[in-house]
Write an enzyme that holds these catalytic residues in place. Structure first.
Site, PDB file in Angstrom:
ATOM      1  CG  HIS A  78       9.025 -17.929  -2.186  1.00 37.36           C
ATOM      2  ND1 HIS A  78       8.245 -16.793  -2.279  1.00 37.36           N
ATOM      3  CD2 HIS A  78       8.279 -18.831  -1.501  1.00 37.36           C
ATOM      4  CE1 HIS A  78       7.090 -16.998  -1.673  1.00 37.36           C
ATOM      5  NE2 HIS A  78       7.075 -18.232  -1.193  1.00 37.36           N
ATOM      6  CE  LYS A  85       5.429 -18.755  -5.194  1.00 36.28           C
ATOM      7  NZ  LYS A  85       6.217 -19.784  -4.586  1.00 36.28           N
ATOM      8  CG  ASP A 140       6.603 -22.039 -27.721  1.00 29.57           C
ATOM      9  OD1 ASP A 140       7.393 -22.972 -27.438  1.00 29.57           O
ATOM     10  OD2 ASP A 140       5.441 -22.229 -28.114  1.00 29.57           O
ATOM     11  CG  HIS A 171      -0.020 -18.307  -1.481  1.00 35.25           C
ATOM     12  ND1 HIS A 171       0.737 -18.310  -2.646  1.00 35.25           N
ATOM     13  CD2 HIS A 171       0.788 -18.835  -0.523  1.00 35.25           C
ATOM     14  CE1 HIS A 171       1.933 -18.814  -2.399  1.00 35.25           C
ATOM     15  NE2 HIS A 171       1.997 -19.145  -1.123  1.00 35.25           N
ATOM     16  CE  LYS A 180       3.241 -15.125  -2.408  1.00 34.71           C
ATOM     17  NZ  LYS A 180       2.770 -15.356  -1.079  1.00 34.71           N
ATOM     18  CG  ASP A 206      -1.730   7.411  -6.303  1.00 34.49           C
ATOM     19  OD1 ASP A 206      -2.525   7.289  -5.356  1.00 34.49           O
ATOM     20  OD2 ASP A 206      -0.704   8.111  -6.254  1.00 34.49           O
TER      21      ASP A 206
END
Length: 302
Positions: A13, A15, A20, A196, A198, A203
């Protein structure tokens, strides 16, 4: 089964992109048309971070070890874990005053790493915890930490899906609303399009961006990757973007709106569903699944 894919457990899951060996991207954005607002009216609201500096080497090494190379045996996992402990650089990297760590979750020796970073940040919060997460159904311990933070006077704000791409997600998350609101947690639903992202900020000093939702599959089954950053400028910028989202496109959930949960049958159903979802990863882990397999694709000359 009958042409349909039913094995969605223990999936890759994360991504990740490394270019380089000098630049990396970590976040929640898929290579999918519905993640592009310019080409799709319901393009998802999402986040990724671009990384340069020492941390890129760790991300590249992770990709090579876990994607390009064959899947390691348990003994190899243990050797890798011991090597990580001996190498202080694997815990984080510093460049121009910013301290960052590449944190992953797998089904071997790093099962709870991302959740532990979240919990440690929430427990140490003094002023504000801001979390924007698409699929929110964390375990009891993180829920307890959020409630305790709110009760000791920390402003705890959650930005969740109000217009989800999968309606059942919102119904599951709503089971937690009353429990959180009673402790003083503020809940905002993002309604412009599917959320979508996350991400989280604590603080204005601690922040995280990555692929891990705060739900049973991400916290207990999937292969995930987040970047955790300790940098005031970065955390403040991310917090300002989420605050803008809250002001322009979110609706606050009021406590009285959850009064329907007082019904005995609804409360009983909620309790059963909550505990079933909480224990889902334990049951799913017992299901026999194929070992993950990576195959290189080679184009043939015309």
């Amino acid at each position: 089964l009958f042409g349909a894919r039913i094995n969605l457990l223990r999936r890759m899951h994360n991504k990740l992109v490394v270019v380089d060996g000098e630049r990396a991207f970590v976040g929640g954005i898929n290579y999918s048309e519905d993640h592009l607002t310019e080409s799709h009216p319901q393009g998802k609201q999402d986040y990724a971070v671009e990384v340069e500096g020492p941390l890129v080497g760790q991300i590249q090494a992770f990709c090579r070890a876990n994607v390009l190379a064959p899947q390691p045996t348990r003994g190899q996992w243990i050797q890798r874990w011991r090597a990580d402990l001996e190498d202080d650089s694997s815990q984080g990297a510093e460049d121009n005053g910013a301290v960052a760590a590449f944190v992953t979750r797998d089904n071997h020796l790093h099962r709870t790493d991302i959740e532990r970073h979240y919990r440690a940040a929430v427990r140490s919060a003094q002023r504000r915890v801001l979390i924007a997460n698409a699929y929110f159904f964390p375990g009891y311990r993180l829920l307890r930490d959020l409630r305790r933070a709110a009760r000791r006077g920390v402003q705890v704000d959650l930005v969740l899906q109000g217009h989800p791409d999968q309606p059942w997600v919102k119904r599951a998350t709503e089971l937690l609303y009353r429990h959180l609101l009673r402790a003083g947690v503020n809940i905002f639903e993002y309604n412009e399009r599917p959320l979508h992202g996350k991400v989280a900020v604590v603080d204005d000093t601690w922040a995280t961006v990555g692929s891990s939702n705060l739900d049973p599959t991400s916290l207990s089954l999937n292969l995930e990757a987040n970047v955790v950053v300790r940098d005031v400028e970065f955390a403040r910028h991310l917090r300002e973007r989420i605050d803008h989202l809250m002001a322009e496109s979110c609706e606050r959930v009021e406590r009285q709106a959850t009064g329907r949960l007082h019904s005995f049958w609804i409360a009983l159903r909620s309790m059963v569903v909550f505990h079933a979802l909480r224990r889902f990863p334990v049951w799913a882990a017992k299901v026999t699944v194929r070992e993950p397999r990576v195959v290189a694709m080679h184009s043939e000359a015309p």
